[in-house]
Design a protein around this motif. Structure first.
Motif: not given
Length: 230
Positions: A51-70
């Motif tokens: 994700x950080x290298x822009x080789x893939x993108x998180x889905x909406x639910x993954x992005x919500x979880x990532x925000x929580x983890x960060x």
């Protein structure tokens, strides 16, 4: 979550990496947090790196979880929001919450989100702009009103601007006094360009006529710039 609500929103990969590094976390720590606290059992350190290298993108639910983890808001990880759905995701809101706050049925809201055609009343439009913190230009874009607004603006500066002030104010949430001032300013500038076209002969008049056409073509961006400066 609505079935169509889990496609990938625009992801701000550099922001995700900066936030992780600011917390002193390795990709593995983030992946563990997403698995342990948010049920994203498929996420690995390699997922975070991709994700950080822009080789893939998180889905909406993954992005919500990532925000929580960060420990950040979902909007901190979303790039420039372009649609109604993306603005909603940036605010971390479920469609049901937006629909209830705005005062529309959930199936109607989801339909409008899917088509990009907002059909709410003036009161509901104002509520939508407030709950999603939409600027007037963002509101016009995400509700599919840019083209109609541009048409109204062209008519306002080329004919009787007073006849279009009210329809424009109903179309987008703008201050009426500022709107009247900007429309007058734009009409006077356009009329000056057209007067110069009629007054000058030869190439100069042709150049000015081209300037008039360019003025009308770029009228939407010009309008919002003037509104911001008022």
């Amino acid at each position: 979550m609505h079935p169509s609500d889990d496609s990938a929103p625009p992801f701000n990969a550099p922001a995700a990496r900066r936030l992780r590094e600011a917390l002193g976390m390795a990709p593995g720590h983030v992946a563990y947090g997403m698995r342990a606290s948010y049920g994203q059992h498929h996420v690995t350190p390699d997922t975070i790196v991709a994700w950080e290298q822009e080789l893939a993108s998180p889905t909406a639910s993954e992005l919500m979880a990532l925000a929580g983890a960060l420990w950040c808001a979902p909007g901190d990880l979303i790039g420039v929001a372009r649609t109604l759905r993306e603005h909603r995701l940036a605010r971390g809101m479920a469609p049901e919450d937006v629909a209830r706050t705005v005062g529309v049925e959930i199936h109607a809201y989801l339909r409008m989100e899917e088509t990009g055609e907002w059909r709410g009343s003036e009161r509901q439009s104002a509520a939508l702009a407030e709950v999603l913190a939409l600027t007037p230009p963002d509101f016009a874009t995400v509700t599919g009103r840019d083209e109609q607004l541009a048409d109204f603006l062209r008519s306002a500066v080329t004919t009787r601007r007073q006849a279009y002030a009210r329809p424009i104010a109903k179309l987008v949430p703008v201050d009426r006094v500022r709107l009247d001032d900007v429309l007058q300013e734009m009409q006077l500038e356009y009329q000056a360009l057209m007067a110069a076209t009629l007054s000058w002969g030869g190439g100069a008049g042709q150049d000015t006529g081209e300037a008039g056409r360019e003025f009308l073509e770029g009228i939407l961006d010009d309008f919002w710039t003037r509104m911001r400066l008022r």
